[in-house]
Design a protein around this motif. Sequence first.
Motif, PDB file in Angstrom:
ATOM      1  N   LEU A  62       0.762  -1.348   0.208  1.00  0.00           N
ATOM      2  CA  LEU A  62       0.047  -0.035  -0.074  1.00  0.00           C
ATOM      3  C   LEU A  62       0.899   1.089  -0.040  1.00  0.00           C
ATOM      4  O   LEU A  62       0.549   2.193  -0.632  1.00  0.00           O
ATOM      5  CB  LEU A  62      -0.978   0.024   1.142  1.00  0.00           C
ATOM      6  CG  LEU A  62      -2.087  -0.987   1.250  1.00  0.00           C
ATOM      7  CD1 LEU A  62      -2.614  -1.135   2.742  1.00  0.00           C
ATOM      8  CD2 LEU A  62      -2.972  -0.754   0.271  1.00  0.00           C
ATOM      9  N   ARG A 119       4.874  12.054   3.190  1.00  0.00           N
ATOM     10  CA  ARG A 119       3.407  11.961   3.159  1.00  0.00           C
ATOM     11  C   ARG A 119       2.837  10.560   3.127  1.00  0.00           C
ATOM     12  O   ARG A 119       1.718  10.273   3.644  1.00  0.00           O
ATOM     13  CB  ARG A 119       3.024  12.477   1.939  1.00  0.00           C
ATOM     14  CG  ARG A 119       1.349  12.699   1.517  1.00  0.00           C
ATOM     15  CD  ARG A 119       0.924  13.334   0.485  1.00  0.00           C
ATOM     16  NE  ARG A 119      -0.579  13.103   0.387  1.00  0.00           N
ATOM     17  CZ  ARG A 119      -1.092  12.632  -0.648  1.00  0.00           C
ATOM     18  NH1 ARG A 119      -0.615  12.837  -1.852  1.00  0.00           N
ATOM     19  NH2 ARG A 119      -2.437  12.654  -0.697  1.00  0.00           N
ATOM     20  N   THR A 120       3.824   9.581   2.511  1.00  0.00           N
ATOM     21  CA  THR A 120       3.096   8.248   2.713  1.00  0.00           C
ATOM     22  C   THR A 120       3.094   7.718   3.867  1.00  0.00           C
ATOM     23  O   THR A 120       2.156   7.008   4.683  1.00  0.00           O
ATOM     24  CB  THR A 120       4.428   7.375   2.174  1.00  0.00           C
ATOM     25  OG1 THR A 120       4.360   7.422   0.398  1.00  0.00           O
ATOM     26  CG2 THR A 120       3.826   5.766   1.940  1.00  0.00           C
ATOM     27  N   THR A 148      -0.055   9.653   5.736  1.00  0.00           N
ATOM     28  CA  THR A 148      -1.290   9.348   5.360  1.00  0.00           C
ATOM     29  C   THR A 148      -1.526   7.668   5.150  1.00  0.00           C
ATOM     30  O   THR A 148      -2.710   7.373   5.142  1.00  0.00           O
ATOM     31  CB  THR A 148      -1.500   9.791   4.026  1.00  0.00           C
ATOM     32  OG1 THR A 148      -0.440   9.385   3.050  1.00  0.00           O
ATOM     33  CG2 THR A 148      -1.559  11.242   3.979  1.00  0.00           C
ATOM     34  N   ILE A 149      -0.505   6.734   5.165  1.00  0.00           N
ATOM     35  CA  ILE A 149      -0.603   5.485   4.973  1.00  0.00           C
ATOM     36  C   ILE A 149      -0.287   4.816   6.211  1.00  0.00           C
ATOM     37  O   ILE A 149      -0.938   4.110   6.976  1.00  0.00           O
ATOM     38  CB  ILE A 149      -0.112   4.848   3.795  1.00  0.00           C
ATOM     39  CG1 ILE A 149      -0.580   5.549   2.654  1.00  0.00           C
ATOM     40  CG2 ILE A 149      -0.427   3.431   3.521  1.00  0.00           C
ATOM     41  CD1 ILE A 149      -1.903   5.550   2.132  1.00  0.00           C
ATOM     42  N   PRO A 201      -1.753   6.105  10.091  1.00  0.00           N
ATOM     43  CA  PRO A 201      -3.150   5.881   9.960  1.00  0.00           C
ATOM     44  C   PRO A 201      -3.414   4.201  10.154  1.00  0.00           C
ATOM     45  O   PRO A 201      -4.172   3.792  10.977  1.00  0.00           O
ATOM     46  CB  PRO A 201      -3.978   6.377   8.864  1.00  0.00           C
ATOM     47  CG  PRO A 201      -2.946   7.189   8.365  1.00  0.00           C
ATOM     48  CD  PRO A 201      -1.618   6.808   8.828  1.00  0.00           C
ATOM     49  N   LEU A 202      -2.740   3.144   9.383  1.00  0.00           N
ATOM     50  CA  LEU A 202      -3.116   2.020   9.419  1.00  0.00           C
ATOM     51  C   LEU A 202      -2.364   1.246  10.723  1.00  0.00           C
ATOM     52  O   LEU A 202      -2.528   0.115  10.895  1.00  0.00           O
ATOM     53  CB  LEU A 202      -2.394   1.532   8.042  1.00  0.00           C
ATOM     54  CG  LEU A 202      -3.329   1.629   6.828  1.00  0.00           C
ATOM     55  CD1 LEU A 202      -2.302   0.962   5.619  1.00  0.00           C
ATOM     56  CD2 LEU A 202      -4.596   1.015   6.952  1.00  0.00           C
ATOM     57  N   GLY A 258     -13.132   2.368  12.877  1.00  0.00           N
ATOM     58  CA  GLY A 258     -13.602   1.517  11.805  1.00  0.00           C
ATOM     59  C   GLY A 258     -12.744   0.130  11.348  1.00  0.00           C
ATOM     60  O   GLY A 258     -13.071  -0.400  10.627  1.00  0.00           O
ATOM     61  N   ARG A 308      -5.327  -2.871  -4.651  1.00  0.00           N
ATOM     62  CA  ARG A 308      -4.547  -2.314  -3.600  1.00  0.00           C
ATOM     63  C   ARG A 308      -5.171  -0.857  -3.290  1.00  0.00           C
ATOM     64  O   ARG A 308      -4.438   0.260  -3.201  1.00  0.00           O
ATOM     65  CB  ARG A 308      -3.296  -2.001  -4.078  1.00  0.00           C
ATOM     66  CG  ARG A 308      -1.961  -2.370  -3.190  1.00  0.00           C
ATOM     67  CD  ARG A 308      -0.625  -2.458  -3.633  1.00  0.00           C
ATOM     68  NE  ARG A 308      -0.578  -3.506  -4.384  1.00  0.00           N
ATOM     69  CZ  ARG A 308       0.664  -4.121  -4.833  1.00  0.00           C
ATOM     70  NH1 ARG A 308       1.826  -3.171  -4.669  1.00  0.00           N
ATOM     71  NH2 ARG A 308       0.762  -5.191  -5.547  1.00  0.00           N
ATOM     72  N   PHE A 345      -6.575   1.713  -0.527  1.00  0.00           N
ATOM     73  CA  PHE A 345      -6.297   2.309   1.027  1.00  0.00           C
ATOM     74  C   PHE A 345      -7.541   1.822   1.704  1.00  0.00           C
ATOM     75  O   PHE A 345      -8.611   2.410   1.497  1.00  0.00           O
ATOM     76  CB  PHE A 345      -5.850   3.823   0.837  1.00  0.00           C
ATOM     77  CG  PHE A 345      -4.769   3.965   0.343  1.00  0.00           C
ATOM     78  CD1 PHE A 345      -3.568   3.427   0.057  1.00  0.00           C
ATOM     79  CD2 PHE A 345      -4.770   5.096  -0.770  1.00  0.00           C
ATOM     80  CE1 PHE A 345      -2.546   3.382  -0.763  1.00  0.00           C
ATOM     81  CE2 PHE A 345      -3.910   5.556  -1.378  1.00  0.00           C
ATOM     82  CZ  PHE A 345      -2.543   4.799  -1.640  1.00  0.00           C
ATOM     83  N   HIS A 399      -8.434   2.255   4.782  1.00  0.00           N
ATOM     84  CA  HIS A 399      -8.916   3.238   5.792  1.00  0.00           C
ATOM     85  C   HIS A 399      -9.342   4.518   5.062  1.00  0.00           C
ATOM     86  O   HIS A 399      -9.718   5.380   5.821  1.00  0.00           O
ATOM     87  CB  HIS A 399      -7.740   3.699   6.804  1.00  0.00           C
ATOM     88  CG  HIS A 399      -6.414   4.232   6.003  1.00  0.00           C
ATOM     89  ND1 HIS A 399      -5.764   3.416   4.928  1.00  0.00           N
ATOM     90  CD2 HIS A 399      -6.013   5.364   6.118  1.00  0.00           C
ATOM     91  CE1 HIS A 399      -4.815   4.388   4.678  1.00  0.00           C
ATOM     92  NE2 HIS A 399      -4.907   5.603   5.229  1.00  0.00           N
ATOM     93  N   TYR A 407      -6.697  10.587  -3.488  1.00  0.00           N
ATOM     94  CA  TYR A 407      -5.287  10.590  -2.902  1.00  0.00           C
ATOM     95  C   TYR A 407      -4.164  11.102  -3.690  1.00  0.00           C
ATOM     96  O   TYR A 407      -3.200  11.897  -3.375  1.00  0.00           O
ATOM     97  CB  TYR A 407      -4.985   9.375  -2.614  1.00  0.00           C
ATOM     98  CG  TYR A 407      -3.631   9.079  -1.637  1.00  0.00           C
ATOM     99  CD1 TYR A 407      -4.169   9.231  -0.260  1.00  0.00           C
ATOM    100  CD2 TYR A 407      -2.406   8.797  -2.318  1.00  0.00           C
ATOM    101  CE1 TYR A 407      -2.534   9.192   0.479  1.00  0.00           C
ATOM    102  CE2 TYR A 407      -1.149   8.918  -1.532  1.00  0.00           C
ATOM    103  CZ  TYR A 407      -1.390   8.919  -0.207  1.00  0.00           C
ATOM    104  OH  TYR A 407      -0.134   9.117   0.638  1.00  0.00           O
ATOM    105  N   ARG A 428     -13.402  -2.502   1.474  1.00  0.00           N
ATOM    106  CA  ARG A 428     -13.769  -3.584   1.802  1.00  0.00           C
ATOM    107  C   ARG A 428     -15.046  -3.954   1.551  1.00  0.00           C
ATOM    108  O   ARG A 428     -15.482  -5.105   1.428  1.00  0.00           O
ATOM    109  CB  ARG A 428     -13.757  -3.752   3.137  1.00  0.00           C
ATOM    110  CG  ARG A 428     -14.586  -3.257   4.279  1.00  0.00           C
ATOM    111  CD  ARG A 428     -14.315  -3.460   5.775  1.00  0.00           C
ATOM    112  NE  ARG A 428     -15.172  -2.964   6.770  1.00  0.00           N
ATOM    113  CZ  ARG A 428     -14.875  -1.848   7.216  1.00  0.00           C
ATOM    114  NH1 ARG A 428     -13.432  -1.187   6.941  1.00  0.00           N
ATOM    115  NH2 ARG A 428     -15.464  -1.062   8.188  1.00  0.00           N
TER     116      ARG A 428
END
Lengths: 228, 202
Positions: free
Chosen positions: A120, A133-134, A137-138, A141-142, A222, B84, B86, B88, B97, B125
């Motif tokens: 991702l 930024r990756t 934002t990725i 949060p994940l 979530g 792929r 995201f 969230h 994005y 999902r």
Amino acid sequence: MTPADWEVIRLSLKVALVAVATVLPVAFALAYLLARGRFPGRILLDAIVHLPLVLPPVVTGWLLLIAFGRTGPIGGWLDRWLGITLMFRWTGAAVAAGVMALPLMVRAIRLSIEAVDRRLEGAARTLGAGPVRTFLTITLPLSLSGVLAGLVLGFARSIGEFGATISFVSNIPGQTRTLPIAIYTALQVPGEEGQVVRLALVSVALSLGALVLSELLVRRQGARAHVL
Amino acid sequence: MSFDVNITRRLGEAEIALAFRAEGGLTALFGPSGSGKTSTLNMIAGLLRPERGHIIVDGEMLFGEDVDLPAERRRAGYVFQDGRLFPHLRVRANLLYGRRGAGWIGFDDVVALLGLGALLDRWPRTLSGGEKQRVAIGRALLSNPRFLLMDEPLASLDGARADEIMGMIERVRDELKLPILYVSHNRAEVDRLATQIVPVRR
């Protein structure tokens, strides 16, 4: 609840919150390094981070005493340059709680960083996001559920901290007499069973509340991850 | 628009070595699984580093001697085999994005082209395989790419869904005139979509 009870509770919350908030960035950085980094000494760093988990807490407290005492390498530096002393102060109790909470927080955060699908992050890069930024934002949060889990575990561990605290900064009412130390002290005095019961119930309520809160936070996010 | 690709890289036991030139339209890299097609796309996208060679798109060197442009500056719209998306972010946030500046195609145009209107507030999902791929294509288009990379975008879809997505890829190819490098091991797919075929051997 007596005013003395409230003082103990207020102090414990202050120590635990400050400990966890201060340690969180360190824990995240260490977790990221251990999850992603490939460098010599990684195994050693991993072991050092986990040391407070397996070492007798009294030993951890004694090591802190040596390091942070007024003549110790870190304590001496703090005293000389910043005029700060941790000895017999609530800040010292927060340091002890933070050190004891660190391995649990690193573990929880590291697991969630390892669970982030790195593909991702690759997708984000192809969409024009640079490394920062990756990450923001990725990756961040994940791995948030792990950060929340780490906060809760660290908070609960800090509230319960006893051995390292009492051997590092002793048992000073209003400064270092946190919940477990106050319960221990009350147990030594005949006729103080009432305080023991009250503070024990508060401990149970705090721990339960923290766990329920974290579960709610994770759900609101979530994600389908769970703290427990 | 032109591609000039010549790359070599060892991956485990296998050595991937591929050289081709391609013009606009849809160029299919066609060959059996395990022949390094996906790795080739990853190298063009900047996600995997070739050991030797060069990647030149439209005269600009993306990779070569002393040049290794990071993925975020290659402007490659990559549609992955598994979408792929995201997890969230809702569909709308996924689509936006990679939005950079005004771009040459508007959000509403992409939504209309790919029929995404009803999906915008959904979570990835909850999408079906075909819906996921449509969102993935839309997300790549909205990142203002110079070209698209598609890695078996139909692999996880049944016949009707695959047909629907192929129609959309044809529209991207013909209406948007966006050059596409397309990886597949499916002969029928390649015959229908490709304007040029690069055979890849193991």
